[in-house]
Design an enzyme around this catalytic site. Structure first.
Site, mmCIF file in Angstrom:
data_model
loop_
_atom_site.group_PDB
_atom_site.id
_atom_site.type_symbol
_atom_site.label_atom_id
_atom_site.label_comp_id
_atom_site.label_asym_id
_atom_site.label_seq_id
_atom_site.Cartn_x
_atom_site.Cartn_y
_atom_site.Cartn_z
ATOM 1 N N LYS A 49 -66.963 -31.497 18.049
ATOM 2 C CA LYS A 49 -68.192 -30.832 18.113
ATOM 3 C C LYS A 49 -69.419 -32.271 18.485
ATOM 4 O O LYS A 49 -70.149 -31.707 19.403
ATOM 5 C CB LYS A 49 -68.737 -30.386 16.735
ATOM 6 C CG LYS A 49 -67.832 -29.274 16.302
ATOM 7 C CD LYS A 49 -68.352 -28.612 14.871
ATOM 8 C CE LYS A 49 -67.709 -27.439 14.725
ATOM 9 N NZ LYS A 49 -67.973 -26.703 13.341
ATOM 10 N N CYS A 67 -70.227 -32.380 12.334
ATOM 11 C CA CYS A 67 -69.622 -32.061 11.180
ATOM 12 C C CYS A 67 -68.678 -30.960 11.259
ATOM 13 O O CYS A 67 -68.931 -29.883 11.724
ATOM 14 C CB CYS A 67 -70.491 -31.932 9.989
ATOM 15 S SG CYS A 67 -71.609 -33.439 9.772
ATOM 16 N N ASP A 68 -67.735 -31.018 10.346
ATOM 17 C CA ASP A 68 -66.817 -29.915 10.078
ATOM 18 C C ASP A 68 -65.978 -29.969 8.793
ATOM 19 O O ASP A 68 -65.865 -31.121 8.524
ATOM 20 C CB ASP A 68 -65.887 -29.465 11.005
ATOM 21 C CG ASP A 68 -65.409 -27.902 11.104
ATOM 22 O OD1 ASP A 68 -64.548 -27.569 10.640
ATOM 23 O OD2 ASP A 68 -65.956 -27.404 11.918
ATOM 24 N N SER A 69 -65.746 -28.979 7.967
ATOM 25 C CA SER A 69 -65.169 -29.058 6.851
ATOM 26 C C SER A 69 -64.093 -28.145 6.693
ATOM 27 O O SER A 69 -63.835 -26.927 7.254
ATOM 28 C CB SER A 69 -66.256 -28.362 5.678
ATOM 29 O OG SER A 69 -67.478 -29.306 5.517
#
Length: 195
Positions: A49, A67-69
């Site tokens: 991203k 960010c990624d979760s």
């Protein structure tokens, strides 16, 4: 600063911390990335991203944060559920158990190309919602839009007994980790505070 995420929760955390980022959505196909572990996947997604947005002319001269979760449960990485049936099945598997929410962070300085990537992990202690509560929550539509099918800042908050670690990680962004990543590229978080 540019936030390479459409998450209102991440934007809210940054604003509460005094930052005023511009939002540029990456458009990265999250399903296309594969990794050996949930932690590695969270980091790869965040990098994808951030790098996709950092290449855009609109991000020139900025610090770009991606960010990624993902939720790790039984060694599997669980992102956003595909549909209501998957969200229901997932909640029935999570209730009364612990999972680890892993949030990848990637900071790219578009001026010199420096990049810092790290993953924050927080243990989530799920409560024991009834089948009726799960059905009502899934019917709200919220779990279809969030990693792990839950969030601490929404309707599922009453179904989470607590967390061990940084709650921001579960909401989508660890501010302490962001401060460290910024320091790694020579920027103090206080320098980014909005007037």
């Amino acid at each position: 600063m540019v936030l390479a995420s459409q998450s209102p929760a991440r934007l809210g955390l940054l604003r509460q911390a005094g930052l005023a980022p511009e939002v540029i959505v990456s458009g990265v196909d999250e399903e296309a990335l594969i990794a050996d572990s949930p932690e590695e996947l969270a980091g790869l997604l965040a990098e994808a991203k951030a790098l996709a947005v950092a290449e855009r002319p609109a991000a020139a001269g900025a610090l770009v944060l991606g960010c990624d979760s993902v939720l790790e449960l039984d060694g599997a990485a669980l992102g956003k559920p595909a549909d209501a049936e998957e969200a229901t099945t997932r909640w029935k598997a999570m209730r009364g158990r612990d999972g680890v929410l892993r949030t990848g962070h990637c900071l790219v300085d578009t001026v010199d190309g420096r990049r810092r990537t790290a993953v924050a992990s927080t243990t989530v202690h799920f409560g024991d919602p009834s089948d009726a509560e799960i059905a009502a929550y899934v019917a709200s539509g919220e779990p279809l839009h969030v990693a792990g099918a839950f969030t601490l800042d929404g309707r599922s908050a009453p179904f989470v007994d607590g967390v061990t670690g940084d709650p921001g990680t579960v909401i989508g962004l660890s501010l302490p980790l962001l401060r460290k990543l910024l320091a790694g590229v020579g920027v103090a978080i206080t320098d980014l505070w909005a007037p």
